[in-house]
Design an enzyme around this catalytic site. Structure first.
Site, mmCIF file in Angstrom:
data_model
loop_
_atom_site.group_PDB
_atom_site.id
_atom_site.type_symbol
_atom_site.label_atom_id
_atom_site.label_comp_id
_atom_site.label_asym_id
_atom_site.label_seq_id
_atom_site.Cartn_x
_atom_site.Cartn_y
_atom_site.Cartn_z
ATOM 1 N N ASP A 106 29.561 -29.564 30.687
ATOM 2 C CA ASP A 106 28.874 -27.556 30.488
ATOM 3 C C ASP A 106 29.184 -26.889 29.130
ATOM 4 O O ASP A 106 28.973 -26.703 28.444
ATOM 5 C CB ASP A 106 29.442 -27.367 32.217
ATOM 6 C CG ASP A 106 29.315 -26.275 32.053
ATOM 7 O OD1 ASP A 106 28.146 -25.481 31.932
ATOM 8 O OD2 ASP A 106 29.315 -25.409 34.000
ATOM 9 N N GLY A 108 31.895 -27.500 27.783
ATOM 10 C CA GLY A 108 32.390 -28.122 26.428
ATOM 11 C C GLY A 108 34.030 -28.036 26.145
ATOM 12 O O GLY A 108 34.463 -28.480 25.893
ATOM 13 N N LYS A 134 24.649 -29.792 30.244
ATOM 14 C CA LYS A 134 23.697 -28.218 30.287
ATOM 15 C C LYS A 134 23.444 -27.558 28.600
ATOM 16 O O LYS A 134 24.882 -27.075 28.460
ATOM 17 C CB LYS A 134 24.531 -27.581 31.109
ATOM 18 C CG LYS A 134 24.619 -27.748 32.571
ATOM 19 C CD LYS A 134 25.420 -26.993 33.359
ATOM 20 C CE LYS A 134 25.294 -27.289 35.099
ATOM 21 N NZ LYS A 134 26.355 -26.363 35.498
ATOM 22 N N ASP A 162 30.921 -32.139 42.884
ATOM 23 C CA ASP A 162 31.510 -31.592 43.782
ATOM 24 C C ASP A 162 31.201 -30.357 43.835
ATOM 25 O O ASP A 162 31.075 -29.791 42.819
ATOM 26 C CB ASP A 162 32.969 -31.843 44.317
ATOM 27 C CG ASP A 162 33.909 -31.197 43.287
ATOM 28 O OD1 ASP A 162 34.066 -31.015 41.497
ATOM 29 O OD2 ASP A 162 34.846 -30.664 43.940
#
Ligand code: IMP
Ligand code: MG
Length: 178
Positions: A106, A108, A134, A162
């Site tokens: 995401d 990083g 992303k 999750d």
């Protein structure tokens, strides 16, 4: 199942299991070609990567090892930016080609933190394989060697990922309904 409710949020299907498996097969193919003959240890980052690590590892066709590390960075649906220390790392990686297996990169932050600590254990080389990436959220310069899929900056669950501990068991990937 096109829609699921996890805790207080609704999610809709975004990546089907068959598509996930096709991409993993392609990633494994690249790794098999690139790293054959190297002394490779895969390093799965728990908890999120356990399904990806398992599916990818089954498709690696040369002798290699796998081990797992644990870190945690997420509370709810926004990256907290703080990453806790690594648990489970040891001397096994010295001199080896380490392939980090992440479910998702995401911002990083997690990745950078892991790599910084791994360097101290003197691996020969560090490669990074993430199933999801992303690009609009990524804030680091570290190049990622193997990417399964690039996705928009939405919160997703399923296939190991999750929402507050739930939703990991879903076979497909779902994104939050805004
Ligand atoms: P980063 O440090 O911002 O790159 O975030 C990395 C970690 O945050 C991942 O390994 C996941 O555990 C978690 N994460 C990032 N995006 C999502 C998401 O959309 N859903 C669930 N977990 C996520
Ligand atoms: Mg993770």
């Amino acid at each position: 199942m096109q829609q699921v409710k996890i805790l207080d949020k609704d999610f809709e299907i975004s990546i089907k299991s068959s598509e996930i498996q096709d991409r993993i097969k392609a990633m494994a193919g690249e790794i098999n070609t690139d790293l054959k003959g190297e002394d490779v240890i895969f390093l799965g980052i728990l908890n999120g990567s356990f399904m990806f690590a398992s599916d990818l590892f089954k498709k690696i066709n040369f002798d290699c090892q796998i081990t797992f590390l644990k870190v945690a960075s997420y509370q709810g649906t926004a990256s907290s930016g703080t990453v806790k220390r690594l648990i489970g790392i040891n001397e096994d990686i010295k001199g080896k080609t380490v392939v980090i297996l992440e479910d998702i990169v995401d911002t990083g932050h997690t990745l950078e933190h892991i790599i910084r600590q791994l360097i101290g254990y003197e691996p020969k080389e560090i490669k990074i394989a993430t199933f999801l990436f992303k690009p609009d959220s990524y804030q680091k310069k570290i190049p990622i060697d193997y990417i399964g899929m690039e996705i928009p900056n939405d919160f997703i669950i399923g296939y190991g990922l999750d929402y507050n501990g739930f939703g990991r068991n879903l076979e497909d990937i779902y994104s939050v309904v805004k």
